[in-house]
Design an enzyme around this catalytic site. Structure first.
Site, mmCIF file in Angstrom:
data_model
loop_
_atom_site.group_PDB
_atom_site.id
_atom_site.type_symbol
_atom_site.label_atom_id
_atom_site.label_comp_id
_atom_site.label_asym_id
_atom_site.label_seq_id
_atom_site.Cartn_x
_atom_site.Cartn_y
_atom_site.Cartn_z
ATOM 1 N N ALA B 7 -21.125 -6.866 -40.283
ATOM 2 C CA ALA B 7 -22.120 -6.292 -41.192
ATOM 3 C C ALA B 7 -22.700 -7.226 -42.294
ATOM 4 O O ALA B 7 -23.830 -7.302 -42.328
ATOM 5 C CB ALA B 7 -21.075 -5.460 -42.326
ATOM 6 N N ALA B 8 -22.116 -8.286 -42.917
ATOM 7 C CA ALA B 8 -22.388 -9.183 -43.743
ATOM 8 C C ALA B 8 -23.318 -10.091 -43.069
ATOM 9 O O ALA B 8 -24.550 -10.404 -43.517
ATOM 10 C CB ALA B 8 -21.368 -10.014 -44.568
ATOM 11 N N GLU B 29 -20.798 -15.541 -33.229
ATOM 12 C CA GLU B 29 -19.598 -14.436 -33.316
ATOM 13 C C GLU B 29 -18.781 -14.469 -32.379
ATOM 14 O O GLU B 29 -19.123 -14.556 -31.170
ATOM 15 C CB GLU B 29 -20.578 -13.140 -33.204
ATOM 16 C CG GLU B 29 -19.669 -11.858 -32.907
ATOM 17 C CD GLU B 29 -18.632 -11.431 -34.024
ATOM 18 O OE1 GLU B 29 -19.156 -11.691 -35.318
ATOM 19 O OE2 GLU B 29 -17.416 -11.577 -33.651
ATOM 20 N N CYS B 39 -14.740 0.401 -40.145
ATOM 21 C CA CYS B 39 -14.133 1.594 -40.559
ATOM 22 C C CYS B 39 -14.067 2.383 -39.810
ATOM 23 O O CYS B 39 -13.524 3.588 -39.881
ATOM 24 C CB CYS B 39 -14.990 1.929 -41.887
ATOM 25 S SG CYS B 39 -16.092 0.684 -42.554
ATOM 26 N N VAL B 76 -16.849 -20.640 -34.569
ATOM 27 C CA VAL B 76 -16.993 -21.682 -35.342
ATOM 28 C C VAL B 76 -15.577 -22.463 -35.841
ATOM 29 O O VAL B 76 -14.929 -21.652 -36.159
ATOM 30 C CB VAL B 76 -18.007 -21.445 -36.642
ATOM 31 C CG1 VAL B 76 -18.017 -22.730 -37.463
ATOM 32 C CG2 VAL B 76 -19.157 -21.150 -35.900
ATOM 33 N N ASN B 303 -22.476 -5.101 -46.409
ATOM 34 C CA ASN B 303 -23.859 -5.032 -45.956
ATOM 35 C C ASN B 303 -24.849 -5.216 -46.982
ATOM 36 O O ASN B 303 -25.956 -5.852 -47.006
ATOM 37 C CB ASN B 303 -24.286 -3.318 -45.780
ATOM 38 C CG ASN B 303 -24.201 -3.172 -44.087
ATOM 39 O OD1 ASN B 303 -24.839 -3.475 -43.290
ATOM 40 N ND2 ASN B 303 -22.892 -2.334 -43.926
ATOM 41 N N TYR B 424 -26.016 23.258 -60.082
ATOM 42 C CA TYR B 424 -25.194 24.317 -60.091
ATOM 43 C C TYR B 424 -25.860 25.514 -59.149
ATOM 44 O O TYR B 424 -27.050 25.981 -59.467
ATOM 45 C CB TYR B 424 -25.011 24.857 -61.408
ATOM 46 C CG TYR B 424 -24.596 26.470 -61.374
ATOM 47 C CD1 TYR B 424 -23.322 26.668 -60.557
ATOM 48 C CD2 TYR B 424 -25.197 27.215 -61.774
ATOM 49 C CE1 TYR B 424 -22.916 28.011 -60.543
ATOM 50 C CE2 TYR B 424 -24.808 28.654 -61.724
ATOM 51 C CZ TYR B 424 -23.590 28.985 -61.142
ATOM 52 O OH TYR B 424 -23.029 30.240 -60.967
ATOM 53 N N TRP B 432 -19.434 25.472 -64.442
ATOM 54 C CA TRP B 432 -19.135 24.329 -64.872
ATOM 55 C C TRP B 432 -18.499 23.463 -63.640
ATOM 56 O O TRP B 432 -17.633 24.001 -63.166
ATOM 57 C CB TRP B 432 -17.942 24.479 -65.999
ATOM 58 C CG TRP B 432 -18.501 24.947 -67.113
ATOM 59 C CD1 TRP B 432 -18.532 26.063 -67.655
ATOM 60 C CD2 TRP B 432 -18.951 24.072 -68.331
ATOM 61 N NE1 TRP B 432 -19.089 26.063 -69.059
ATOM 62 C CE2 TRP B 432 -19.321 24.814 -69.515
ATOM 63 C CE3 TRP B 432 -19.333 22.881 -68.468
ATOM 64 C CZ2 TRP B 432 -19.825 24.465 -70.681
ATOM 65 C CZ3 TRP B 432 -19.919 22.264 -69.801
ATOM 66 C CH2 TRP B 432 -19.946 23.151 -70.848
ATOM 67 N N ARG B 440 -15.189 17.678 -70.375
ATOM 68 C CA ARG B 440 -14.585 18.402 -71.389
ATOM 69 C C ARG B 440 -13.250 18.300 -71.843
ATOM 70 O O ARG B 440 -12.826 18.037 -72.941
ATOM 71 C CB ARG B 440 -14.770 19.824 -71.039
ATOM 72 C CG ARG B 440 -16.122 20.359 -71.272
ATOM 73 C CD ARG B 440 -16.132 21.960 -70.722
ATOM 74 N NE ARG B 440 -15.516 22.854 -71.801
ATOM 75 C CZ ARG B 440 -15.616 24.140 -71.805
ATOM 76 N NH1 ARG B 440 -16.419 24.874 -70.957
ATOM 77 N NH2 ARG B 440 -14.889 24.705 -72.714
#
Lengths: 451, 451
Positions: B7-8, B29, B39, B76, B303, B424, B432, B440
């Site tokens: 990902a990174a 890789e 995941c 590596v 990512n 809503y 609510w 609340r």
């Protein structure tokens, strides 16, 4: 004293009594129920909700148990601001009287819009605003004499009612002035909705208005004639054009209205008359993006505004800070939602903006049950501030609008949005949530515009 | 030069090349795939995802088509910061060589945590971190010799793997040190999760750790012995304890780590070594509420951080502003999510706070398909600032956490939250929304505390 016992009136009465048990709280309701979900009426008509009682959040007896003096089937017919009294009339029997007040909550709600065309008041033409309307419409649908229903107006209520009638097997046609249904969505989102509606076998007559309702020999509506001259046969005509605030009593009494036509209130829900409060569909609210006052008839605002009025009457301090135009709806298995300004609204409000639309999936693409979702963003030029967002898609799409509503509320830019720490796991979203992908694309559009 | 093609690393390589097509981008890789969804591995093991290929967002050939020089199955083994080279070794054949770099992206990911107990390295004990691990575990489950699986660790990964094994019909036991599963949730939320897990027929051994893995005569793990002395027979032991950053190469090369043990980076993903960047599971991030640096191994952060590094390397300007601990998971038909600080984390961070828990429904109570949802809020005393939120419930519950994550991001108080213009309609929420009801109640708790 509270005029109107639905969402706003009921909340105001409850909160005031809860805060100050020594208050004498009187609540007048002319209809058959208190504190019920008007938004649920289409689903009761369609059969998804089993009984009208299910729609009632708090019955008159529950209000009475909380110490509120509820007067059912009793209409307030006049307000005397000098004498500080209201004139009431019992709908059963017609007995009348005066009742004094110190503080008054005006929560009369709204009335369905009726286009001023010939035949609109004929039998067989129904607006659906209060529970009694729903009961009457349901009785018609159950009568056996209805086959073809024409719904006038393809907004939220119009489509929900069309779906309800279609679900029950009727032949349904929706007529709307806009080129795509729910005209408050941009056309590229509205198209997705139109496809979903047609997919359910509902006929859409778009970019066309209603010129007249034809009335048969029996005095009942028998067809709708459109502005372009089409004749749509109808055993029943349903008005789904939305509502306007019920301000008749306020106007007669001299409670000032705002520029939008709703009762003018401040953030504490005070009208311009001392000791007179107002809340719900009958008032206007501040739109935080356009800066304009507008009337938004939604149960969620009515509840919040009623609560604010009640807390303030009860000696507390609460405010209603305005709205940003969030709305959501479901047409069969298609969901649609919006918040902030649409492209047209942003233009009218004087914003200069860019847009971005992305098509993605509700879950990771590889995950079972992943469904399509389309997200549109409207971002201010240069600043990149998010001005509006629209979402349409299948299951688990539309509620994502809340995240974007909160971004707008906090005046976030699309650049800030794309760094947000939103939840991710494959059953819930792709690794870049669709709203983040949209923010990325909107940010690209903002940057390209700057260049 | 990019070390790690998931990902990174994949995002960094793509963005840098996209921004500056003249760059020579080399990506190493060591595994079998690039840019895949770690995941998603539990769902592939469980059979919900049909093929491992489905988890791959971008194959080596797709990266190559974008102009990136991808070296697969190549590890590596050393970084020389003085000579600005990396030492690589091909896993097939063992050929080695040096490759020079101007800029380096360190994106090595993480390694599964292994408790230092006897037997932990025996055959039949599996960590699941990279796709190769998943392939090996799946082969074991398919071998026919496994009946009883013990999962060590009842966090997100542990429970997802437990569900995967249970779905495939194995007898599954989860062992965890906490009193309720997913210890990063407060116990009153964790209980709801525990009930859901047990409801699926998964055995939970809680408040107990692993003391040893027993090894049979064949050299394979045959049981897990807990700290309290329980012996749990196992044909297979799965490690679901989470991961730690893979910083071996960085440490050897002299790239400084942070206090949390991950590679230290600034908001542009720069390490403390000139021209060396880092992103993903191997780095530490700023937690915006605690002010602490921490390692969060999540594909969504990886990512984003990779994108930020790539944009900066490509001559642009981008930052990663930190995390607030948002996470979400699904255990069969139960969903759970959290954001901000848990009660324990808030205490550790030095906050004084009140809490509120509400039980509500995902849709209007009367609407078909309405399901239970529980929302917990943690609000700072006096200010009422939302510090954390947790949600657990059935379908359509957990994604609501995004709304609360954005409230926390913007430092909103629970008082401000309860006025928000959230969507809503009866198919989507009560009038609510549960998150507003929680706000609340939390506001009431803040006020009661002030009084």
């Amino acid at each position: 004293m509270v005029i109107g016992g639905d969402a706003a009136g009921g909340s105001a009465a409850s909160q005031a009594k809860k805060r100050r048990s020594d208050l004498d709280v009187v609540m007048f309701e002319r209809g058959r129920a208190t504190s019920y979900s008007a938004c649920g009426i289409p689903y009761w008509i369609g059969g998804a909700v089993a009984s009208e009682q299910a729609l009632v959040a708090r019955t008159p007896d529950q209000h009475r148990a909380a110490g509120i003096d509820v007067r059912m089937h009793t209409e307030v017919v006049g307000i005397d601001l000098d004498r500080r009294t209201v004139r009431w009339r019992e709908l059963d029997g017609g007995r009348e009287g005066d009742e004094p007040f110190d503080d008054l909550v005006y929560a009369t709600g709204s009335v369905p819009m009726r286009p001023p065309v010939p035949g609109i008041d004929a039998a067989g033409v129904y607006g659906v605003q209060v529970l009694d309307d729903g009961v009457a419409l349901r009785a018609e649908l159950d009568s056996g004499r209805v086959q073809r229903v024409v719904v006038v107006g393809g907004g939220y209520i119009g489509l929900e009612l069309a779906e309800a009638c279609r679900t029950r097997g009727f032949d349904v046609t929706v007529v709307d002035l806009s080129a795509t249904p729910v005209g408050t969505f941009d056309p590229d989102i509205g198209e997705f909705i139109a496809d979903a509606v047609r997919g359910e076998g509902i006929h859409l007559v778009l970019s066309d208005g209603v010129a007249a309702v034809e009335v048969g020999a029996d005095g009942r509506a028998c067809a709708v004639v459109t502005a372009s001259g089409r004749e749509l046969p109808a055993d029943l005509v349903v008005l789904g054009l939305g509502v306007r605030p019920d301000v008749r009593l306020a106007t007669e009494a001299g409670i000032p209205l705002g520029t939008s036509g709703g009762v003018a209130v401040d953030t504490r829900q005070r009208t311009q008359v001392d000791g007179v409060w107002a809340a719900g569909d009958c008032v206007e609210s501040l739109h935080r993006l356009s800066g304009q006052r507008m009337v938004v008839a939604l149960g969620t605002h009515a509840n919040k505004q009623g609560r604010v009025a009640g807390i303030n009457i009860g000696g507390g301090y609460a405010t209603f800070p305005g709205v940003i135009g969030t709305a959501i709806t479901k047409i069969c298995d298609t969901e649609a939602a919006r918040t902030g300004l649409s492209s047209r609204e942003a233009e009218r409000a004087g914003y200069s903006f860019v847009t971005a639309v992305v098509d993605s999936t509700t879950r990771a693409g590889y995950f079972p049950g992943s469904r399509p979702i389309r997200v549109k963003m409207i971002a201010e030029r240069r600043s990149g501030r998010l001005l509006g967002a629209q979402i349409v898609g299948k299951q688990a799409s539309a509620k994502r609008i809340d995240a974007l509503a909160i971004c707008i509320w906090n005046e976030m830019s699309v650049d800030e949005i794309l760094s947000l720490d939103l939840s991710y796991a494959p059953p819930f979203s792709p690794v870049w949530d669709p709203v983040l992908i949209a923010a990325r694309k909107a940010f690209d559009a903002v940057e390209a515009d700057v260049r």
